[in-house]
Design a protein around this motif. Structure first.
Motif, PDB file in Angstrom:
ATOM      1  N   CYS A  54     -15.578  -7.260 -52.029  1.00 57.41           N
ATOM      2  CA  CYS A  54     -16.647  -6.706 -52.844  1.00 57.41           C
ATOM      3  C   CYS A  54     -16.780  -7.550 -54.108  1.00 57.41           C
ATOM      4  O   CYS A  54     -15.815  -7.761 -54.831  1.00 57.41           O
ATOM      5  CB  CYS A  54     -16.341  -5.256 -53.198  1.00 57.41           C
ATOM      6  N   ASP A  55     -17.995  -8.036 -54.353  1.00 57.20           N
ATOM      7  CA  ASP A  55     -18.257  -8.869 -55.530  1.00 57.20           C
ATOM      8  C   ASP A  55     -19.241  -8.176 -56.466  1.00 57.20           C
ATOM      9  O   ASP A  55     -19.921  -8.814 -57.255  1.00 57.20           O
ATOM     10  CB  ASP A  55     -18.797 -10.228 -55.067  1.00 57.20           C
ATOM     11  N   ASP A  56     -19.300  -6.858 -56.367  1.00 56.49           N
ATOM     12  CA  ASP A  56     -20.195  -6.041 -57.180  1.00 56.49           C
ATOM     13  C   ASP A  56     -19.399  -5.508 -58.373  1.00 56.49           C
ATOM     14  O   ASP A  56     -18.620  -4.574 -58.247  1.00 56.49           O
ATOM     15  CB  ASP A  56     -20.728  -4.895 -56.316  1.00 56.49           C
ATOM     16  N   SER A  57     -19.608  -6.108 -59.538  1.00 56.95           N
ATOM     17  CA  SER A  57     -18.791  -5.747 -60.707  1.00 56.95           C
ATOM     18  C   SER A  57     -19.025  -4.308 -61.185  1.00 56.95           C
ATOM     19  O   SER A  57     -18.211  -3.777 -61.932  1.00 56.95           O
ATOM     20  CB  SER A  57     -19.033  -6.726 -61.857  1.00 56.95           C
ATOM     21  N   SER A  58     -20.078  -3.669 -60.723  1.00 56.44           N
ATOM     22  CA  SER A  58     -20.313  -2.277 -61.112  1.00 56.44           C
ATOM     23  C   SER A  58     -19.679  -1.290 -60.132  1.00 56.44           C
ATOM     24  O   SER A  58     -19.700  -0.087 -60.356  1.00 56.44           O
ATOM     25  CB  SER A  58     -21.816  -2.000 -61.214  1.00 56.44           C
TER      26      SER A  58
END
Length: 108
Positions: A54-58
Motif C-alpha cells: 500500500c502506497d496510500d499515505s492516508s
C-alpha cells in the motif's frame, strides 16, 4: 584455431556463464493486477516479494504488504504466512530447474 572452433568456444563460454549465473538467481514473480481493496487507493509492486504494498499515505495500511486479501505490516510477517509461503514455493519450484538454472552443470 579456425573460425568455427572460435565460434563454438564462444557459444560454450556463454552457455557455461549462463548456467553458473543461475546459482545466485533471484525469483521472478508474475506481476498481477493491483488489488481493489477499499482500504488503500494506491499500490506499489514489490518485485522482490511478488506482492503489492500500500502506497496510500492516508491509509492506515500505508507501506503494508498485501497478499491473499490480507495486510502484513512487515516482510517478516508476510513470510510467516502459510499461504504466502506456499505461493513463494510454487513460484520458486517453477524457476529452479531447466537450462540456465545451474541444474545441468553441478552448480547451484
Amino acid at each position: 584455431m579456425n573460425l568455427t572452433q572460435k565460434a563454438m568456444l564462444g557459444v560454450s563460454a556463454v552457455a557455461m556463464a549462463t548456467a553458473l549465473a543461475g546459482c545466485g538467481q533471484t525469483t521472478t514473480y508474475p506481476r498481477t493486477a493491483p488489488p481493489t481493496d477499499s482500504q488503500c487507493r494506491d499500490w506499489e509492486w514489490d518485485s522482490k516479494n511478488g506482492v503489492y504494498r500500500c502506497d496510500d499515505s492516508s491509509s492506515s495500511y500505508y507501506r503494508n504488504y498485501y497478499y491473499g486479501n490480507s495486510y502484513y505490516s512487515s516482510r517478516s510477517a508476510l513470510q510467516k504466512s502459510s499461504s504466502y509461503s506456499a505461493y513463494k514455493s510454487s513460484i520458486t519450484s517453477k524457476t529452479s530447474s531447466g537450462f540456465g538454472k545451474g541444474s545441468s552443470i553441478g552448480g547451484g
